[in-house]
Design an enzyme around this catalytic site. Structure first.
Site, PDB file in Angstrom:
ATOM      1  CG  HIS A  25      -6.480  -1.007   3.354  1.00 38.36           C
ATOM      2  ND1 HIS A  25      -5.971  -2.260   3.557  1.00 38.36           N
ATOM      3  CD2 HIS A  25      -6.098  -0.283   4.448  1.00 38.36           C
ATOM      4  CE1 HIS A  25      -5.297  -2.299   4.694  1.00 38.36           C
ATOM      5  NE2 HIS A  25      -5.369  -1.106   5.247  1.00 38.36           N
ATOM      6  CD1 TRP A  80      -3.084  -1.172   0.641  1.00 36.77           C
ATOM      7  CD2 TRP A  80      -1.703  -2.407   1.885  1.00 36.77           C
ATOM      8  NE1 TRP A  80      -3.683  -2.391   0.850  1.00 36.77           N
ATOM      9  CE2 TRP A  80      -2.866  -3.172   1.600  1.00 36.77           C
ATOM     10  CE3 TRP A  80      -0.692  -2.997   2.643  1.00 36.77           C
ATOM     11  CZ2 TRP A  80      -3.042  -4.473   2.076  1.00 36.77           C
ATOM     12  CZ3 TRP A  80      -0.863  -4.287   3.106  1.00 36.77           C
ATOM     13  CH2 TRP A  80      -2.024  -5.013   2.815  1.00 36.77           C
TER      14      TRP A  80
HETATM   15  N1  PHE Z   1      -7.715  -4.124   2.166  1.00 35.52           N
HETATM   16  C1  PHE Z   1      -7.298  -4.944   1.072  1.00 35.52           C
HETATM   17  C2  PHE Z   1      -6.773  -4.047  -0.031  1.00 35.52           C
HETATM   18  O1  PHE Z   1      -7.045  -2.899  -0.089  1.00 35.52           O
HETATM   19  C3  PHE Z   1      -8.423  -5.775   0.554  1.00 35.52           C
HETATM   20  C4  PHE Z   1      -8.864  -6.817   1.537  1.00 35.52           C
HETATM   21  C5  PHE Z   1      -9.847  -6.559   2.431  1.00 35.52           C
HETATM   22  C6  PHE Z   1      -8.270  -8.058   1.542  1.00 35.52           C
HETATM   23  C7  PHE Z   1     -10.260  -7.498   3.363  1.00 35.52           C
HETATM   24  C8  PHE Z   1      -8.682  -9.037   2.423  1.00 35.52           C
HETATM   25  C9  PHE Z   1      -9.673  -8.754   3.332  1.00 35.52           C
HETATM   26  O2  PHE Z   1      -6.033  -4.485  -0.873  1.00 35.52           O
END
Ligand code: PHE
Length: 352
Positions: free
Chosen positions: A181, A159
């Site tokens: 996220h 990220w």
């Molecule tokens: N938060 C992750 C992303 O942005 C996506 C995700 C959410 C993966 C919940 C697994 C469980 O890439």
């Protein structure tokens, strides 16, 4: 009698004439009529007072007064007609033809992202999920640490983060960021609620990265979280398959593959078959020839994440997922460039 009685009569006529000519509307005209020609008007008064005129002059005076009265009446009628004509032509000039069709009102419309977010949340709401929202400016603690991503952990590279230059810890590292996220809401929801939990979290997130047809530096996510006793991977698969079926129709193909996210174990990504080329174009801009488009990450909530919010992983378990509504809108509407969502091109937006 007296020349002065005649002089008064003439002065009265002159004043009456002047005032009549100055009357510009129906109300002024009526006020004038009452003042001069009405039952207790000035001209009427003169005629009534004729008895006071010496007998030898009465006839001449009466004739003169009557002549003035008739002349004023005629002038009044003419003035009235004039004003009415003026009023009518004013009416005619700004007349509205009520038989014409109405002018179209420019209607605003929903952004395709909004349409899709509402649709996604609606599906989950019908399955018993609540919709909650969280902050776009987030603490490192929720965006990373609570999600089993310690400081300096290499998984953070997944990220690319836009840091907020507001707060630093003792070692001089930034502690606030634009959330990369919507997963931080997993921790926030669990911290303030007890199982059973079933939530979806729509909202914007941000990444420090170059844009292309499938990447933007700001975009939406819908995060989901289910925590309860005895939640299994079968529940995850069923829920997400049912969701995909409702959103894309029963004939869409769905694929789960192993993937890694530090806050789930096991982790998967869920893909959908390519709407654009169906897997037949090796140069396809959307699926890059693979035939599949990844629409969400998911997995079983990592025991460390449960522990971090004070839950007992021996007692409760859960699954989480996160998807990009723009990507889903691209699938649904056949849009081949994610940058269109933020270009504010009215020709694009009018199509939805
Ligand atoms: N938060 C992750 C992303 O942005 C996506 C995700 C959410 C993966 C919940 C697994 C469980 O890439």
């Amino acid at each position: 009698m007296t020349t002065s009685a005649f002089a008064d009569l003439n002065a009265l006529r002159d004043a009456a004439t002047r005032e009549l000519d100055a009357a510009v509307d129906a109300a002024a005209l009526e006020a004038w009529r009452v003042a001069y020609l009405g039952r207790s008007g000035k001209i009427t008064g003169v005629l009534r007072g004729i008895a006071a005129v010496p007998a030898d002059q009465r006839r001449v005076f009466g004739a003169a007064a009557n002549e003035i009265k008739v002349a004023l009446e005629q002038r009044f009628e003419a003035r009235q007609a004039d004003l009415e004509r003026g009023a009518l032509s004013a009416l005619a000039s700004d007349a509205i033809d009520i038989t014409l069709p109405g002018r179209p009102v420019d209607m605003g419309r929903l952004h395709p992202t909004t349409i899709v977010i509402r649709e996604i949340c609606g599906i989950f709401q019908s399955m018993g999920f609540q919709v909650v929202e969280g902050p776009e400016v987030e603490w490192d603690k929720y965006n990373f640490e609570a999600l089993n991503i310690p400081k300096d952990h290499p998984a953070r590279d997944k990220w690319d983060t836009i840091w907020v230059d507001a707060n630093k810890d003792v070692e001089g590292r930034f502690t606030t960021l634009l959330r990369t996220h919507n997963s931080p809401m997993q921790a926030r929801v669990m911290e303030t609620n007890q199982p059973p939990i079933r939530v979806v979290v729509p909202g914007k997130c941000f990444r420090y990265e170059a844009t292309d047809a499938t990447h933007e530096s700001q975009f939406f996510q819908v995060e989901g979280l289910v925590v309860d006793e005895g939640v299994s991977f079968a529940n995850l698969k069923h829920t997400l398959y049912e969701f995909a079926r409702r959103l894309f129709g029963g004939d869409r193909k769905v694929r789960f593959r192993c993937d890694f996210f530090p806050f789930v174990e096991p982790g998967v990504d869920m893909s959908i078959d390519c709407f654009k080329c169906g897997g037949r174009d090796p140069a396809c801009r959307i699926c890059r020839g693979s035939g599949w488009i990844e629409i969400m990450g998911a997995g079983m909530v990592h025991p460390n994440v449960l522990r971090n919010v004070g839950y007992d992983p021996a007692r409760v378990s859960g699954f989480a997922f996160g998807m990009g509504p723009e990507r889903i809108a691209m699938l649904k509407y056949g849009i081949d460039d994610i940058r269109l969502f933020y270009a504010n091109d009215i020709r694009f937006l009018r199509q939805f």
